[in-house]
Enzyme design. Structure first.
Site, PDB file in Angstrom:
ATOM      1  N   ASP A 256       0.876  -1.172   0.000  1.00  0.00           N
ATOM      2  CA  ASP A 256       0.000   0.000   0.000  1.00  0.00           C
ATOM      3  C   ASP A 256       0.907   1.215   0.000  1.00  0.00           C
ATOM      4  OD1 ASP A 256      -2.021  -1.787   0.246  1.00  0.00           O
ATOM      5  OD2 ASP A 256      -2.599  -1.237   2.289  1.00  0.00           O
TER       6      ASP A 256
ATOM      7  N   HIS B  39      -3.769   6.008   0.324  1.00  0.00           N
ATOM      8  CA  HIS B  39      -3.512   5.243  -0.901  1.00  0.00           C
ATOM      9  C   HIS B  39      -3.478   6.239  -2.048  1.00  0.00           C
ATOM     10  CE1 HIS B  39      -4.344   1.241   0.844  1.00  0.00           C
ATOM     11  NE2 HIS B  39      -5.271   1.867   1.545  1.00  0.00           N
TER      12      HIS B  39
HETATM   13 ZN   LIG Z   1      -3.985  -2.814   2.457  1.00  0.00          ZN
HETATM   14 ZN   LIG Z   2      -2.365  -0.642   4.473  1.00  0.00          ZN
END
Ligand SMILES: [Zn+2]
Ligand SMILES: [Zn+2]
Length: 755
Positions: free
Chosen positions: A186, A410
């Site tokens: 991530d 993200h």
């Molecule tokens: Zn994740």
């Molecule tokens: Zn994460």
């Protein structure tokens, strides 16, 4: 469904997801290349419980995994690690960064507690994935990796880079036999209140495994989101409502707290000077906060500066109080509560949701990413009722306001695309995304790179489901690393080159390789000679100089190959000797029984043996009509031996043989003979050049009596050689010039002693 039973060709990289393919949750990917296996992440799925939350471990023989790399501490990336290490046949080594390991410990002990509470409610003990003991036993076997340092485990090399996202989050660039694969985990490309954005690794990657959580969505600018968040919370508490912010215990919770703490300080008057409290409710709050305080140095400049200037830790909040559980919480009026877990599956945040959701003044504010199948995702549909977790018979009415402002760390589409373009991999594998956003991202990427379609640089994008393999073929990628003396040779040559051409773009290249057949700029190439040593086990290909060989490869030694050839001859030894004199001049006489050479002592003993040492190392022995040549293999000796062999085979039939048979080499040479010798010399030099440069070298024998010239063309490098005068007349590359000059000097040694 395919699995590891399929044949994997030697040059193909196999990728497959045991989890995290077309879903967010239970991240776990397998890479196989050249007999090595790397596993990336070992998470659980937040929407499932017990064994159902695991990646599809039964679909893969975990005993074959060499290395397991954990990208960050989030449960969807790390929470099944104790299960893998304690309850399966996994025997590999496990790596994560220092902060990840520190936080992982607290998070997972909490996870064990929460899931065991959950499982007792289902009265099924087997649903426990692992125990506290499993966690403790496996913990010490986890190895840590520093950012930016390379670790090599039996030929699998990997480096960790900062991924942003949460404290300690890493991207891994894995290299096996020269093939480079980057796994982002991530990641975020936004500098937020405490973390830096993700780095782009300095060296390129062949394959990119990238998260696709937000697909093609675009984030609103951060400043707007912060404003919206504080305004929503402010207006809710002003109307007497309670605000519930379900947060993951670590990472984004601290980010939101940094925002709220600052806002509460700036708006103290309006918020009644502490009359509206802010709480952080998590069993782990204090423990994890101490880890955050420890790792301030890994965060961004802003936080580090605050830490330095104020001498106080920015994670010690003035306006936020910790709550370990709800027993000590007196719910009398408006308040703001950050509570874990973030997806409202169970625990403190779920209890508060059930308590507050009937009140219409209240607000539930979702700030993290919500996985399909969780309560956080469900509540965003604004249902009229929600099921109670402790009493599934009861439905609780929902009247509170529901809002979502994403602070999930993200990348959005724009940030992801920019990063993908910078990495420049031709193979992109999308993971960590629900099917729809992932599919949209795939289409958007393909259209972005459509201009490269059907070219060598075509970009391929894959979005495989779990347990469906992606096989990528690679031509053998060979990168040889120069070590030892050779490195100095190369850099001094390059240094010279730099000074000569005063160009700034000629970089010292210590690594030479053939990529995917990419044409290289010839000017940037330096020719290096040495011994190429290949270590099949570790895929190391080293170029070392002969003198260094023993130092770097103890198990290897050099061998001198002696060659021997025997022919029968049909001529007198005198004639043979005369021809050899013509060609090689003075020769060392080892044995001369018949006194042919007038150099050795004549010892007529009937054996009539003649033995000569020619050009240093080639020995010719003649007894009766049998001639034996012996020499150590090498470019000069081979050439000399070839020439002697030619004389041995032709001397009886040569018309000049008879004519000259009465003459010895002490006699004056005719002009014709000199010319003949010159031509022979030039041919020998030309032959050496052809051996060294192959088709790149050409020359023409000119009858006009002028100097004979040869030319070399290697890409952009060219040279003109005067073969008569043994000089390099023109050359646009210093390394090439040096190389030709050394060949000419070998060559002149070879032909000089002609008499
Ligand atoms: Zn994740
Ligand atoms: Zn994460």
């Amino acid at each position: 469904m395919t699995n590891d039973r399929g044949q994997l060709s030697k040059t193909s990289l196999r990728f497959y997801s045991l989890g995290g393919g077309n879903e967010v949750g239970r991240s776990c990917h397998i890479l196989q290349y050249k007999g090595k296996t790397v596993m990336l992440d070992a998470g659980v799925h937040p929407a499932h419980q017990g064994l159902a939350s695991l990646p599809f471990y039964d679909e893969f023989d975990l005993s074959t995994v060499d290395v397991l790399l954990i990208s960050h501490f989030h449960l969807d990336h790390a929470a099944s690690l104790p299960y893998v290490m304690q309850r399966t046949n996994f025997r590999g080594r496990v790596f994560m960064t220092h902060p990840t390991k520190a936080i992982y410990r607290w998070l997972l002990s909490d996870f064990v507690k929460v899931t065991s509470i959950g499982s007792t409610s289902f009265s099924d003990k087997d649903e426990n994935l692992y125990t506290d003991e499993d966690l403790a036993e496996s913990f010490d076997r986890i190895e840590t990796i520093d950012f930016h340092s390379t670790i090599d485990v039996n030929g699998i090399k990997f480096v960790a880079f900062h991924a942003g996202h949460v404290l300690g989050a890493a991207m891994f660039q894995v290299e096996i036999a020269g093939l480079k694969i980057l796994f982002t985990g991530d990641y975020s490309r936004e500098t937020d209140r405490h973390l830096n954005s993700a780095e782009v690794p300095p060296s390129s990657s062949d394959v990119l495994i990238v998260e696709s959580t937000f697909g093609t969505a675009t984030h609103e600018p951060r400043i707007n989101r912060e404003k919206k968040l504080t305004q929503l919370i402010h207006s809710t508490v002003m109307r007497g409502g309670r605000v519930l912010l379900p947060v993951f215990a670590l990472g984004r919770a601290q980010e939101i707290m940094l925002i709220l703490d600052e806002y509460w300080s700036q708006h103290a008057d309006e918020l009644g000077n502490g009359q509206v409290p802010v709480f952080y409710a998590s069993n782990l709050a204090k423990k994890c906060m101490s880890v955050f305080q420890t790792y301030v140095n890994m965060m961004n400049d802003d936080i580090r500066k605050k830490f330095r200037d104020s001498q106080s830790n920015p994670f010690i909040f003035k306006n936020i109080s910790y709550l370990k559980n709800l027993d000590e919480f007196q719910d009398f009026g408006p308040s703001v509560m950050l509570a874990s877990p973030g997806m409202l599956q169970n625990g403190l945040s779920r209890d508060l949701l059930e308590k507050w959701c009937p009140g219409e003044k209240n607000l539930v504010l979702i700030t993290g990413y919500s996985v399909e199948g969780t309560m956080a995702k469900f509540i965003m549909l604004e249902p009229d009722t929600i099921p109670s977790i402790n009493n599934p018979e009861i439905n609780i009415p929902r009247r509170c306001q529901i809002e979502e402002i994403s602070f999930a760390a993200h990348v959005d589409f724009r940030e992801n695309l920019e990063f993908i373009e910078k990495v420049g991999a031709r193979n992109i594998i999308l993971v960590h995304g629900e099917s729809n956003p992932m599919g949209r991202l795939k289409s958007a990427l393909l259209s972005n790179f459509s201009a490269l379609k059907n070219t060598e640089d075509e970009v391929r994008v894959f979005n495989p489901r779990n347990c469906i393999s992606v096989d990528l073929e690679f031509k053998g990628v060979k990168v040889a690393k120069a070590i030892g003396n050779i490195v100095d040779e190369v850099s001094s040559t390059l240094h010279g080159l730099k000074e000569l051409e005063s160009r700034s773009d000629v970089k010292p290249q210590k690594e030479h390789g053939e990529g995917d057949g990419e044409p290289k700029d010839v000017e940037d190439e330096t020719i290096v000679a040495g011994i190429l040593v290949s270590d099949e086990k570790n895929f190391d290909l080293n170029l070392v100089s002969l003198s260094d060989l023993r130092d770097y490869h103890m198990d290897l030694s050099t061998t001198v190959l002696r060659e021997r050839q025997t022919v029968s001859i049909d001529c007198k030894k005198e004639l043979l000797y005369w021809h050899l004199c013509q060609m090689f001049g003075d020769m060392e006489v080892l044995i001369d029984d018949a006194g042919i050479t007038h150099k050795g002592e004549s010892k007529p003993n009937g054996s009539d043996e003649l033995e000569l040492k020619i050009m240093g190392d080639v020995k010719l022995n003649v007894i009766k009509n049998v001639a034996t040549l012996e020499w150590s293999q090498g470019i000069i000796n081979d050439t000399v031996a070839d020439s002697i062999m030619a004389i041995l085979l032709s001397v009886d039939s040569s018309p000049s043989s008879v004519k000259m048979s009465s003459r010895s080499c002490e006699h004056d040479h005719s002009h014709e003979q000199d010319q003949h010798n010159d031509l022979w010399k030039i041919k020998q030099i030309a032959r050496l050049c052809t051996e060294q440069f192959g088709d790149c070298f050409s020359y023409k024998l000119d009858e006009s009596g002028q100097d004979i010239k040869g030319s070399i063309t290697m890409g952009k490098n060219t040279a003109v050689i005067n073969l008569t005068q043994l000089k390099v007349e023109e050359c646009n590359s210093n390394p090439l010039k040096g190389r030709i000059e050394s060949i000419l000097s070998i060559g002149s040694d070879l032909v000089a002693p002609l008499c």
